[in-house]
Design a protein around this motif. Structure first.
Motif, PDB file in Angstrom:
ATOM      1  N   GLY A  21      37.687  52.833  44.147  1.00 38.87           N
ATOM      2  CA  GLY A  21      36.794  51.713  43.913  1.00 38.87           C
ATOM      3  C   GLY A  21      37.096  50.992  42.613  1.00 38.87           C
ATOM      4  O   GLY A  21      36.407  50.050  42.253  1.00 38.87           O
ATOM      5  N   TYR A  22      38.124  51.444  41.912  1.00 41.06           N
ATOM      6  CA  TYR A  22      38.532  50.816  40.654  1.00 41.06           C
ATOM      7  C   TYR A  22      40.034  50.596  40.654  1.00 41.06           C
ATOM      8  O   TYR A  22      40.765  51.255  41.367  1.00 41.06           O
ATOM      9  CB  TYR A  22      38.165  51.696  39.453  1.00 41.06           C
ATOM     10  N   TRP A  23      40.491  49.660  39.849  1.00 44.60           N
ATOM     11  CA  TRP A  23      41.926  49.466  39.650  1.00 44.60           C
ATOM     12  C   TRP A  23      42.169  49.214  38.173  1.00 44.60           C
ATOM     13  O   TRP A  23      41.342  48.628  37.489  1.00 44.60           O
ATOM     14  CB  TRP A  23      42.474  48.332  40.513  1.00 44.60           C
ATOM     15  N   ASP A  24      43.308  49.719  37.684  1.00 48.68           N
ATOM     16  CA  ASP A  24      43.668  49.568  36.278  1.00 48.68           C
ATOM     17  C   ASP A  24      44.498  48.313  36.094  1.00 48.68           C
ATOM     18  O   ASP A  24      45.476  48.096  36.814  1.00 48.68           O
ATOM     19  CB  ASP A  24      44.478  50.772  35.785  1.00 48.68           C
ATOM     20  N   CYS A  25      44.118  47.487  35.146  1.00 53.18           N
ATOM     21  CA  CYS A  25      44.889  46.285  34.823  1.00 53.18           C
ATOM     22  C   CYS A  25      46.269  46.703  34.336  1.00 53.18           C
ATOM     23  O   CYS A  25      46.399  47.608  33.517  1.00 53.18           O
ATOM     24  CB  CYS A  25      44.160  45.483  33.746  1.00 53.18           C
ATOM     25  N   SER A  26      47.305  46.021  34.842  1.00 53.21           N
ATOM     26  CA  SER A  26      48.677  46.369  34.457  1.00 53.21           C
ATOM     27  C   SER A  26      49.026  45.873  33.063  1.00 53.21           C
ATOM     28  O   SER A  26      50.030  46.288  32.492  1.00 53.21           O
ATOM     29  CB  SER A  26      49.667  45.794  35.468  1.00 53.21           C
ATOM     30  N   ASN A  32      38.917  48.076  36.193  1.00 58.76           N
ATOM     31  CA  ASN A  32      38.098  47.056  36.835  1.00 58.76           C
ATOM     32  C   ASN A  32      37.531  47.555  38.155  1.00 58.76           C
ATOM     33  O   ASN A  32      38.085  48.445  38.783  1.00 58.76           O
ATOM     34  CB  ASN A  32      38.960  45.820  37.124  1.00 58.76           C
ATOM     35  N   THR A  33      36.448  46.939  38.597  1.00 53.74           N
ATOM     36  CA  THR A  33      35.882  47.290  39.897  1.00 53.74           C
ATOM     37  C   THR A  33      36.793  46.777  41.002  1.00 53.74           C
ATOM     38  O   THR A  33      37.551  45.822  40.820  1.00 53.74           O
ATOM     39  CB  THR A  33      34.482  46.671  40.080  1.00 53.74           C
ATOM     40  N   ALA A  34      36.728  47.405  42.160  1.00 55.55           N
ATOM     41  CA  ALA A  34      37.582  47.034  43.287  1.00 55.55           C
ATOM     42  C   ALA A  34      37.325  45.596  43.731  1.00 55.55           C
ATOM     43  O   ALA A  34      38.234  44.924  44.224  1.00 55.55           O
ATOM     44  CB  ALA A  34      37.364  47.989  44.451  1.00 55.55           C
ATOM     45  N   GLU A  35      36.111  45.120  43.558  1.00 52.46           N
ATOM     46  CA  GLU A  35      35.766  43.764  43.984  1.00 52.46           C
ATOM     47  C   GLU A  35      36.386  42.690  43.092  1.00 52.46           C
ATOM     48  O   GLU A  35      36.541  41.553  43.518  1.00 52.46           O
ATOM     49  CB  GLU A  35      34.242  43.578  43.997  1.00 52.46           C
ATOM     50  N   ALA A  36      36.724  43.055  41.866  1.00 49.48           N
ATOM     51  CA  ALA A  36      37.280  42.078  40.925  1.00 49.48           C
ATOM     52  C   ALA A  36      38.675  41.672  41.360  1.00 49.48           C
ATOM     53  O   ALA A  36      39.519  42.506  41.641  1.00 49.48           O
ATOM     54  CB  ALA A  36      37.324  42.671  39.519  1.00 49.48           C
ATOM     55  N   PHE A  37      38.929  40.366  41.453  1.00 50.58           N
ATOM     56  CA  PHE A  37      40.263  39.894  41.812  1.00 50.58           C
ATOM     57  C   PHE A  37      41.102  39.588  40.587  1.00 50.58           C
ATOM     58  O   PHE A  37      42.289  39.333  40.682  1.00 50.58           O
ATOM     59  CB  PHE A  37      40.189  38.674  42.742  1.00 50.58           C
ATOM     60  N   LYS A  38      40.464  39.617  39.405  1.00 49.07           N
ATOM     61  CA  LYS A  38      41.197  39.497  38.148  1.00 49.07           C
ATOM     62  C   LYS A  38      40.540  40.397  37.122  1.00 49.07           C
ATOM     63  O   LYS A  38      39.380  40.787  37.260  1.00 49.07           O
ATOM     64  CB  LYS A  38      41.271  38.050  37.672  1.00 49.07           C
ATOM     65  N   CYS A  39      41.280  40.731  36.083  1.00 50.14           N
ATOM     66  CA  CYS A  39      40.792  41.633  35.046  1.00 50.14           C
ATOM     67  C   CYS A  39      39.626  41.013  34.284  1.00 50.14           C
ATOM     68  O   CYS A  39      39.684  39.841  33.897  1.00 50.14           O
ATOM     69  CB  CYS A  39      41.926  41.968  34.085  1.00 50.14           C
ATOM     70  N   SER A  40      38.600  41.794  34.073  1.00 50.01           N
ATOM     71  CA  SER A  40      37.414  41.333  33.351  1.00 50.01           C
ATOM     72  C   SER A  40      37.688  41.090  31.875  1.00 50.01           C
ATOM     73  O   SER A  40      36.964  40.353  31.217  1.00 50.01           O
ATOM     74  CB  SER A  40      36.290  42.366  33.475  1.00 50.01           C
ATOM     75  N   ILE A  41      38.731  41.696  31.351  1.00 57.01           N
ATOM     76  CA  ILE A  41      39.042  41.571  29.925  1.00 57.01           C
ATOM     77  C   ILE A  41      40.069  40.473  29.665  1.00 57.01           C
ATOM     78  O   ILE A  41      39.856  39.579  28.857  1.00 57.01           O
ATOM     79  CB  ILE A  41      39.567  42.914  29.358  1.00 57.01           C
ATOM     80  N   ASP A  43      41.830  38.548  32.189  1.00 58.86           N
ATOM     81  CA  ASP A  43      41.954  37.546  33.260  1.00 58.86           C
ATOM     82  C   ASP A  43      43.270  37.586  34.035  1.00 58.86           C
ATOM     83  O   ASP A  43      43.610  36.631  34.717  1.00 58.86           O
ATOM     84  CB  ASP A  43      41.740  36.120  32.726  1.00 58.86           C
ATOM     85  N   VAL A  44      44.021  38.680  33.960  1.00 56.01           N
ATOM     86  CA  VAL A  44      45.241  38.817  34.747  1.00 56.01           C
ATOM     87  C   VAL A  44      44.856  39.149  36.179  1.00 56.01           C
ATOM     88  O   VAL A  44      43.969  39.961  36.414  1.00 56.01           O
ATOM     89  CB  VAL A  44      46.161  39.915  34.153  1.00 56.01           C
ATOM     90  N   ARG A  45      45.514  38.513  37.141  1.00 58.43           N
ATOM     91  CA  ARG A  45      45.198  38.759  38.543  1.00 58.43           C
ATOM     92  C   ARG A  45      45.553  40.179  38.960  1.00 58.43           C
ATOM     93  O   ARG A  45      46.532  40.747  38.491  1.00 58.43           O
ATOM     94  CB  ARG A  45      45.964  37.785  39.434  1.00 58.43           C
ATOM     95  N   LYS A  46      44.758  40.741  39.852  1.00 59.47           N
ATOM     96  CA  LYS A  46      44.975  42.078  40.377  1.00 59.47           C
ATOM     97  C   LYS A  46      46.353  42.144  41.041  1.00 59.47           C
ATOM     98  O   LYS A  46      46.727  41.263  41.799  1.00 59.47           O
ATOM     99  CB  LYS A  46      43.889  42.400  41.408  1.00 59.47           C
ATOM    100  N   GLY A  47      47.093  43.195  40.730  1.00 61.85           N
ATOM    101  CA  GLY A  47      48.407  43.393  41.329  1.00 61.85           C
ATOM    102  C   GLY A  47      49.536  42.673  40.638  1.00 61.85           C
ATOM    103  O   GLY A  47      50.666  42.695  41.096  1.00 61.85           O
TER     104      GLY A  47
END
Length: 51
Positions: A21-26, A32-41, A43-47
């Motif tokens: 349910g979480y992903w780590d910003c690269s 970040n939460t799984a629902e976030a499409f960009k990093c909350s800190i 703003d880099v896009r997921k993936g």
């Protein structure tokens, strides 16, 4: 040639995380939460790759 066997290698296992349910910003490594499409800190896009 004899009875030599090739060395056994450990099998690779899928990375198990207790943080489903979480992903780590690269970039900044914020969790970040799984629902976030960009990093909350940052703003880099997921993936996004850092290469």
């Amino acid at each position: 040639m004899g009875d030599k066997k090739s060395p056994t290698r450990p099998k690779r296992q899928a990375k198990q995380t207790a943080d489903d349910g979480y992903w780590d910003c690269s970039v900044c490594t914020f969790k970040n939460t799984a629902e976030a499409f960009k990093c909350s800190i940052c703003d880099v896009r997921k993936g996004t790759s850092t290469r």
